[in-house]
Design a protein around this motif. Structure first.
Motif, PDB file in Angstrom:
ATOM      1  N   LEU A 113       0.822  -1.204   0.000  1.00  0.00           N
ATOM      2  CA  LEU A 113       0.000   0.000   0.000  1.00  0.00           C
ATOM      3  C   LEU A 113       0.859   1.258   0.000  1.00  0.00           C
ATOM      4  O   LEU A 113       0.530   2.243  -0.673  1.00  0.00           O
ATOM      5  CB  LEU A 113      -0.927  -0.002   1.219  1.00  0.00           C
ATOM      6  CG  LEU A 113      -2.018  -1.073   1.193  1.00  0.00           C
ATOM      7  CD1 LEU A 113      -2.718  -1.171   2.545  1.00  0.00           C
ATOM      8  CD2 LEU A 113      -3.038  -0.771   0.089  1.00  0.00           C
ATOM      9  N   ASN A 116       2.030   1.951  -3.374  1.00  0.00           N
ATOM     10  CA  ASN A 116       0.951   2.467  -4.230  1.00  0.00           C
ATOM     11  C   ASN A 116       0.415   3.812  -3.760  1.00  0.00           C
ATOM     12  O   ASN A 116      -0.604   4.284  -4.253  1.00  0.00           O
ATOM     13  CB  ASN A 116      -0.193   1.452  -4.281  1.00  0.00           C
ATOM     14  CG  ASN A 116       0.184   0.194  -5.035  1.00  0.00           C
ATOM     15  OD1 ASN A 116       0.990   0.234  -5.956  1.00  0.00           O
ATOM     16  ND2 ASN A 116      -0.397  -0.920  -4.629  1.00  0.00           N
ATOM     17  N   ASP A 118      -1.102   4.497  -1.114  1.00  0.00           N
ATOM     18  CA  ASP A 118      -2.369   4.372  -0.401  1.00  0.00           C
ATOM     19  C   ASP A 118      -2.056   4.464   1.092  1.00  0.00           C
ATOM     20  O   ASP A 118      -2.091   3.482   1.841  1.00  0.00           O
ATOM     21  CB  ASP A 118      -3.033   3.032  -0.733  1.00  0.00           C
ATOM     22  CG  ASP A 118      -4.470   2.954  -0.238  1.00  0.00           C
ATOM     23  OD1 ASP A 118      -4.855   3.819   0.585  1.00  0.00           O
ATOM     24  OD2 ASP A 118      -5.189   2.033  -0.641  1.00  0.00           O
ATOM     25  N   ASP A 121      -4.689   3.533   4.326  1.00  0.00           N
ATOM     26  CA  ASP A 121      -4.854   2.105   4.608  1.00  0.00           C
ATOM     27  C   ASP A 121      -3.548   1.498   5.112  1.00  0.00           C
ATOM     28  O   ASP A 121      -3.567   0.616   5.982  1.00  0.00           O
ATOM     29  CB  ASP A 121      -5.323   1.362   3.362  1.00  0.00           C
ATOM     30  CG  ASP A 121      -6.784   1.647   3.032  1.00  0.00           C
ATOM     31  OD1 ASP A 121      -7.500   2.169   3.910  1.00  0.00           O
ATOM     32  OD2 ASP A 121      -7.210   1.367   1.897  1.00  0.00           O
TER      33      ASP A 121
END
Length: 345
Positions: A113, A116, A118, A121
């Motif tokens: 994550l 990416n 993100d 999260d």
């Protein structure tokens, strides 16, 4: 009969030896092969060699390649990319009674994550890692990932608060030296950003960190060296800053993760050295900014900054293809990082 038993014993010994396929990569660039990693906590990594059991401080571990982890998380590693994070977490939950193994599931999921971008999260999973595996060797990542995110996004108040919390945790929980130095680096940087330290004071404190971190903790050492060089640049000591940055980017033991910030600083030095009568430094700056943008290890914030100033350097250079670079870099900034502060300028 003795011959058969001897052969069976030999096969058992051979099979055991063959099972020792784990690899430990250390922060100093060396690695230990043909071992079996048996534990990884905040304080130490333990492993079996062919002859005995050894332990070393966890702050010296750069990476672990553990066969048992590959086996336990086989279906997670083989899952479609869209399902991989959830599968890692599912297997990690199944292994809660085995925190040594369970921690790797949370780590792999969080790292995917983070890669990416993100972050929300990822941070939630790192919180779960600390809750479910409170003595995990990956525990410092929770601080490091959040601090780097806050720094990149200009959340200076959050950065300062968490830097202080990290420093306190390393003292209260007796973290190993490498993590303490990392926390000190963030705390000193936070004080510098808040204006509590002058550039000269910042350099002095960062130099102390370098002395203690080099060569065993190269990531922290090189991050501190980059801050020293950047402080020199901000003081207008361009030649000194240039020399410091060049030593980092040319260093044979400089970790790849430390290079983007150093190249960015060197690019700013080149740009500051350019004049209407001597435009060649602007070309050097352009090339250095491009290196940052093309580096897979560079976070988005550095890439956006490199594109913004790279376009300016191209315009000031005015050489062949300068207008092309100015146009393309500006377009990539607006298309790839439209929400960054650099795209708004």
């Amino acid at each position: 009969m003795k011959t058969i038993i001897g052969c069976l014993v030999g096969l058992a010994i051979g099979g055991s030896a063959l099972a020792q396929n784990d690899v430990i990569r250390w922060t100093d660039g060396t690695m230990t092969k043909d071992v079996t990693v048996t534990g990884f906590t905040l304080h130490e990594v333990s492993f079996k060699t062919r002859n005995n059991v050894e332990t070393r401080s966890a702050d010296r571990v750069a990476d672990l390649d553990v066969e048992k982890v590959k086996d336990k998380f086989k279906r997670a590693f083989a899952a479609p990319r869209s399902e991989r994070v959830d599968t890692f977490l599912s297997v990690a939950d199944e292994l809660k009674s085995e925190p040594f193994l369970s921690q790797f599931g949370y780590y792999e999921a969080a790292q995917m994550l983070l890669d990416n971008q993100d972050y929300s999260d990822a941070f939630q999973i790192l919180d779960e890692l600390e809750k479910n595996c409170p003595d995990s060797g990956y525990k410092p990542l929770r601080f490091r990932a959040k601090l780097d995110y806050y720094l990149e996004n200009g959340q200076t108040a959050d950065f300062a608060a968490l830097a202080a919390k990290y420093e306190t945790a390393t003292q209260v929980e007796a973290y190993p030296k490498g993590f303490k130095l990392e926390a000190t680096y963030y705390r000193v940087l936070a004080r510098g950003i808040a204006g509590e330290l002058s550039n000269e004071q910042l350099r002095t404190e960062m130099q102390q960190i370098v002395r203690e971190a080099d060569p065993n903790y190269p990531v922290t050492a090189n991050r501190a060296k980059t801050r020293i060089a950047d402080a020199l640049r901000l003081e207008g000591k361009l030649q000194e800053a240039k020399q410091e940055f060049e030593e980092i980017v040319d260093g044979s033991k400089t970790p790849p993760s430390a290079l983007p910030a150093a190249w960015l600083g060197l690019a700013h030095v080149y740009a500051a050295m350019g004049t209407p009568a001597n435009k060649e430094p602007y070309r050097d700056a352009l090339l250095a900014f491009l290196r940052v943008y093309l580096d897979d290890n560079a976070p988005d914030g550095l890439k956006a900054e490199a594109l913004f100033y790279g376009a300016q350097a191209a315009s000031k250079w005015g050489g062949e293809s300068s207008s092309f670079y100015n146009r393309v870099l500006r377009a990539r900034l607006l298309n790839h990082y439209p929400d960054s502060s650099w795209a708004e300028k």
